[in-house]
Design a protein around this motif. Structure first.
Motif, PDB file in Angstrom:
ATOM      1  N   GLY A 269      27.965  40.150  38.248  1.00  0.00           N
ATOM      2  CA  GLY A 269      28.459  41.016  37.222  1.00  0.00           C
ATOM      3  C   GLY A 269      30.074  41.080  37.352  1.00  0.00           C
ATOM      4  O   GLY A 269      30.748  40.094  37.586  1.00  0.00           O
ATOM      5  N   LYS A 270      30.611  42.066  37.387  1.00  0.00           N
ATOM      6  CA  LYS A 270      32.123  42.487  36.785  1.00  0.00           C
ATOM      7  C   LYS A 270      32.994  42.398  38.014  1.00  0.00           C
ATOM      8  O   LYS A 270      33.257  44.208  38.586  1.00  0.00           O
ATOM      9  N   THR A 271      32.397  42.266  39.854  1.00  0.00           N
ATOM     10  CA  THR A 271      32.716  42.589  40.428  1.00  0.00           C
ATOM     11  C   THR A 271      34.036  42.051  41.485  1.00  0.00           C
ATOM     12  O   THR A 271      33.694  41.570  42.260  1.00  0.00           O
ATOM     13  N   ILE A 272      34.616  40.761  40.447  1.00  0.00           N
ATOM     14  CA  ILE A 272      35.503  39.878  40.728  1.00  0.00           C
ATOM     15  C   ILE A 272      37.039  40.347  41.529  1.00  0.00           C
ATOM     16  O   ILE A 272      37.069  40.338  42.622  1.00  0.00           O
ATOM     17  N   GLY A 273      36.933  41.224  40.899  1.00  0.00           N
ATOM     18  CA  GLY A 273      38.525  42.208  41.385  1.00  0.00           C
ATOM     19  C   GLY A 273      38.315  42.633  42.805  1.00  0.00           C
ATOM     20  O   GLY A 273      38.782  42.418  43.734  1.00  0.00           O
ATOM     21  N   PHE A 274      37.058  43.241  42.664  1.00  0.00           N
ATOM     22  CA  PHE A 274      36.499  44.116  43.897  1.00  0.00           C
ATOM     23  C   PHE A 274      36.332  43.440  45.481  1.00  0.00           C
ATOM     24  O   PHE A 274      37.058  43.131  46.263  1.00  0.00           O
ATOM     25  N   THR A 275      35.887  41.854  44.827  1.00  0.00           N
ATOM     26  CA  THR A 275      35.798  41.257  46.064  1.00  0.00           C
ATOM     27  C   THR A 275      37.004  39.743  45.561  1.00  0.00           C
ATOM     28  O   THR A 275      37.390  39.682  47.110  1.00  0.00           O
ATOM     29  N   ALA A 276      37.789  40.265  45.400  1.00  0.00           N
ATOM     30  CA  ALA A 276      39.522  39.703  46.007  1.00  0.00           C
ATOM     31  C   ALA A 276      39.890  40.829  46.764  1.00  0.00           C
ATOM     32  O   ALA A 276      40.595  40.008  47.312  1.00  0.00           O
ATOM     33  N   ALA A 277      39.621  42.002  46.204  1.00  0.00           N
ATOM     34  CA  ALA A 277      40.693  42.648  47.410  1.00  0.00           C
ATOM     35  C   ALA A 277      39.531  42.743  48.988  1.00  0.00           C
ATOM     36  O   ALA A 277      40.486  42.784  50.044  1.00  0.00           O
ATOM     37  N   ALA A 278      38.957  42.655  48.639  1.00  0.00           N
ATOM     38  CA  ALA A 278      37.576  42.105  49.983  1.00  0.00           C
ATOM     39  C   ALA A 278      38.035  40.662  50.035  1.00  0.00           C
ATOM     40  O   ALA A 278      38.659  41.016  52.270  1.00  0.00           O
ATOM     41  N   ALA A 279      38.840  39.665  49.841  1.00  0.00           N
ATOM     42  CA  ALA A 279      39.343  38.756  50.388  1.00  0.00           C
ATOM     43  C   ALA A 279      40.144  38.822  50.734  1.00  0.00           C
ATOM     44  O   ALA A 279      40.114  38.195  51.492  1.00  0.00           O
ATOM     45  N   LEU A 280      41.097  39.351  50.605  1.00  0.00           N
ATOM     46  CA  LEU A 280      42.274  39.533  50.879  1.00  0.00           C
ATOM     47  C   LEU A 280      42.681  40.164  52.368  1.00  0.00           C
ATOM     48  O   LEU A 280      43.282  39.657  53.376  1.00  0.00           O
ATOM     49  N   ILE A 281      41.471  41.085  52.559  1.00  0.00           N
ATOM     50  CA  ILE A 281      41.806  41.714  53.606  1.00  0.00           C
ATOM     51  C   ILE A 281      41.532  41.048  54.782  1.00  0.00           C
ATOM     52  O   ILE A 281      41.394  41.359  55.280  1.00  0.00           O
ATOM     53  N   VAL A 282      40.006  40.122  54.264  1.00  0.00           N
ATOM     54  CA  VAL A 282      39.247  39.112  55.219  1.00  0.00           C
ATOM     55  C   VAL A 282      40.627  37.944  55.380  1.00  0.00           C
ATOM     56  O   VAL A 282      40.577  37.942  56.690  1.00  0.00           O
ATOM     57  N   LEU A 283      41.538  37.492  54.559  1.00  0.00           N
ATOM     58  CA  LEU A 283      42.868  36.533  54.511  1.00  0.00           C
ATOM     59  C   LEU A 283      43.858  37.598  56.137  1.00  0.00           C
ATOM     60  O   LEU A 283      43.990  36.356  56.660  1.00  0.00           O
TER      61      LEU A 283
END
Lengths: 304, 289
Positions: A269-283
């Motif tokens: 889906g068009k969820t990559i922006g949302f996932t990038a935000a989550a990835a930043l927090i994990v980072l």
């Protein structure tokens, strides 16, 4: 060691190899620039958009992804699970893992075989180990339920992977099973342990297990810290442990950040922006633990 | 502890008996054996469950048909080869970047050296899933989908911080006097690096290389994202690929487990023959100096 090194350094204080150093460091700087620095900028940019994995036709959405993330119970659950699974593996590593390392260091027969048995699970593909674990706890044909039924405890047999509590226990057991790295850390540091205080304890007539618990255990404090931090970081790096056993379910009850991110990236889906935000927090979480680790090892060096 | 004493000690981690005097009574030794055997059985149980299951329904035929009629037309042997090729790229990238950086951070004098090293360590624990989106994009830009190098690059990027730590720690244990003598003879840093540093660093290079192969064998994340061609599937990736093809029916379950046993073989061989390198490599990043 410190005094040994500082003397020649002072002598050539005026000399600087900066130019040569830049040449020698340039491959490293290139890799870091592309895979870490650029990656972080790219994540930052993407986290402000709504976009699919093709990364084309991104729509600017500002901070919306971060707002959604804060409200997403599954994401906070995944972070919590990472901490809980890490705690389980830490508890097992600093007790059973420590004992295994000490016991093997005392010189037992077939030691190489023992090392293989304890270290192998952590060194073969995790996808494989997690799949085997999932299979063992399968409802109908899994060896765990089969065994329970055959010894008359069929009432305890259950659908392990479909109930939140049991599924959580299965993944926690898997994390506890993969403690090969801590056993290696203990083994290495035991080999370098000064033996004089052990000799003193022996002269006092202390027994085997008392020496292990009261003398060796506290002497290994720096190693305990290494073990705690490495398991914490390992937990946030984890993906296959969950993806191949429970798939994060049922619901999101066994989700970790690794499987959470992986799931959204592959959702189509068009969820990559949302996932990038989550990835930043994990980072950011991983970097904070990394900094803690650097300070911990620095004080270790200082104390020596 | 001097550096040389430590270097002599390290290769013997798995065979030294520093604690042998701790066991004071014969009864204690029995208790230790008892506990080790019980825990060993628990640790080996999943392996036993796997092997037992792998013979169900078809017996040894479960294994034979994996070669005559590979699941999803992806032969097990080709997954070995794929993992091996990626491992070669992974190891070559990590070794070349880590040795040069390790030399600079341990043997060259310049302002900001420790700061640079701290900056390197900061990324020691980056989760692969966290940089998956940018790496996907980078791979797209470089046209490296379905390419061994495309997977070896991000694997190497995540291993390089560890490799630099390992090479820098090892470099610090090499006496400066050797290099100073060469410098007085007019040798350049490039000559010293090539003719003195690299040969002396061989034990560390061996550890690092073995670890790169083990990690390539273990890696599921990058091949699963960057390979769409099943012919390129690695061992860790095939676990999922086979499960997708074969389903979970009891008739096929034995065969699937047989494939899992075979997929583990390269990693098991690496561990059996390279355990010393693995343990020395993994722990040299952590041990105090």
């Amino acid at each position: 060691m410190k005094t040994e090194r500082s003397a020649p350094r002072k002598k050539r204080k005026s000399r600087s190899d900066l130019r040569v150093a830049v040449v020698f460091l340039s491959p490293l700087l290139l890799v870091y620039a592309v895979y870490f620095i650029y990656s972080i900028f790219f994540l930052g940019e993407t986290s402000m958009t709504k976009v699919g994995i093709s990364l084309r036709n991104a729509v600017d959405v500002g901070w919306l992804n971060f707002q959604m993330l804060v409200g997403d119970a599954a994401f906070s659950r995944a972070i919590l699970n990472n901490l809980l699974f890490a705690m389980v593996s830490i508890a097992v590593a600093v007790t059973i893992g420590f004992f295994i390392a000490v016991a093997l260091a005392t010189g037992v027969r077939a030691r190489k075989l023992f090392y293989l048995v304890f270290l192998l699970p952590a060194l073969i593909p995790v996808s494989l180990v997690a799949t085997v674990f999932g299979g063992m706890f399968q409802e109908r044909f899994g060896i765990v339920n089969e065994t329970l039924r055959s010894i008359g405890l069929g009432a305890l047999a259950q659908s392990w992977l479909n109930e939140p509590g049991p599924a959580f226990a299965v993944v926690a057991t898997l994390f506890a099973y993969l403690i090969g790295l801590p056993i290696m850390y203990y083994t290495a540091d035991l080999a370098a342990l000064p033996t004089d205080s052990l000799e003193a304890a022996l002269l006092d007539g202390a027994g085997t297990f008392r020496i292990m618990r009261s003398i060796i255990y506290p002497m290994m404090t720096p190693t305990h810290i290494t073990v705690v931090l490495s398991l914490l970081l390992g937990s946030f790096r984890g993906l296959e442990q969950v993806y191949f056993s429970t798939g994060g379910g049922p619901g999101h009850s066994t989700e970790v950040v690794g499987s959470y991110l992986y799931g959204y990236i592959n959702s189509g889906g068009k969820t990559i922006g949302f996932t990038a935000a989550a990835a930043l927090i994990v980072l950011v979480i991983a970097l904070i633990i990394s900094i803690a680790q650097m300070f911990a090892t620095r004080t270790r060096k200082g104390s020596r | 502890m001097t550096a040389t004493a430590k270097q002599q000690k390290r290769p013997n981690i798995l065979t030294a008996n520093p604690m042998s005097m701790v066991v004071t009574r014969g009864a204690d030794r029995l208790v230790i054996y008892g506990l080790l055997i019980v825990m060993g059985l628990i640790f080996a149980f999943p392996l036993y469950a796997l092997i037992r299951r792998s013979f169900e329904v078809g017996g040894i035929n479960n294994y034979i048909t994996l070669f005559t009629d590979p699941i999803g037309n992806v032969p097990i042997l080709s997954t070995y080869v794929n993992s091996l090729f990626i491992g070669v790229g992974h190891a070559a990238l990590v070794v070349s970047v880590s040795t040069t950086a390790g030399y600079a951070l341990s043997k060259l004098q310049f302002r900001g050296r420790e700061l640079t090293f701290s900056g390197v360590l900061l990324f020691l624990a980056v989760p692969g899933t966290a940089i998956l989106i940018p790496v996907y994009h980078i791979t797209q830009q470089l046209h490296l989908f379905n390419n061994y190098l495309g997977v070896a690059l991000p694997e190497a990027a995540l291993t390089i911080p560890f490799g630099v730590l390992l090479m820098r720690n090892y470099g610090r244990n090499i006496p400066d006097s050797l290099m100073e003598a060469a410098q007085l003879d007019g040798a350049s840093h490039f000559r010293i690096f090539w003719n003195i540093f690299l040969p002396l660093a061989r034990p560390a290079l061996a550890n690092l290389t073995v670890l790169c192969f083990i990690w390539s064998l273990q890696d599921f994340l990058w091949p699963s994202m960057l390979f769409t061609n099943p012919d390129l599937a690695t061992a860790a990736q095939a676990v999922k690929l086979y499960s997708n093809v074969i389903g979970q029916s009891p008739e096929q379950y034995g065969r699937y487990n047989a494939s899992l046993v075979l997929l583990a073989v390269p990693a098991v061989l690496f561990v059996i023959f390279g355990l010393r390198f693995i343990v020395n490599g993994l722990t040299s990043g952590s041990t105090k100096e």
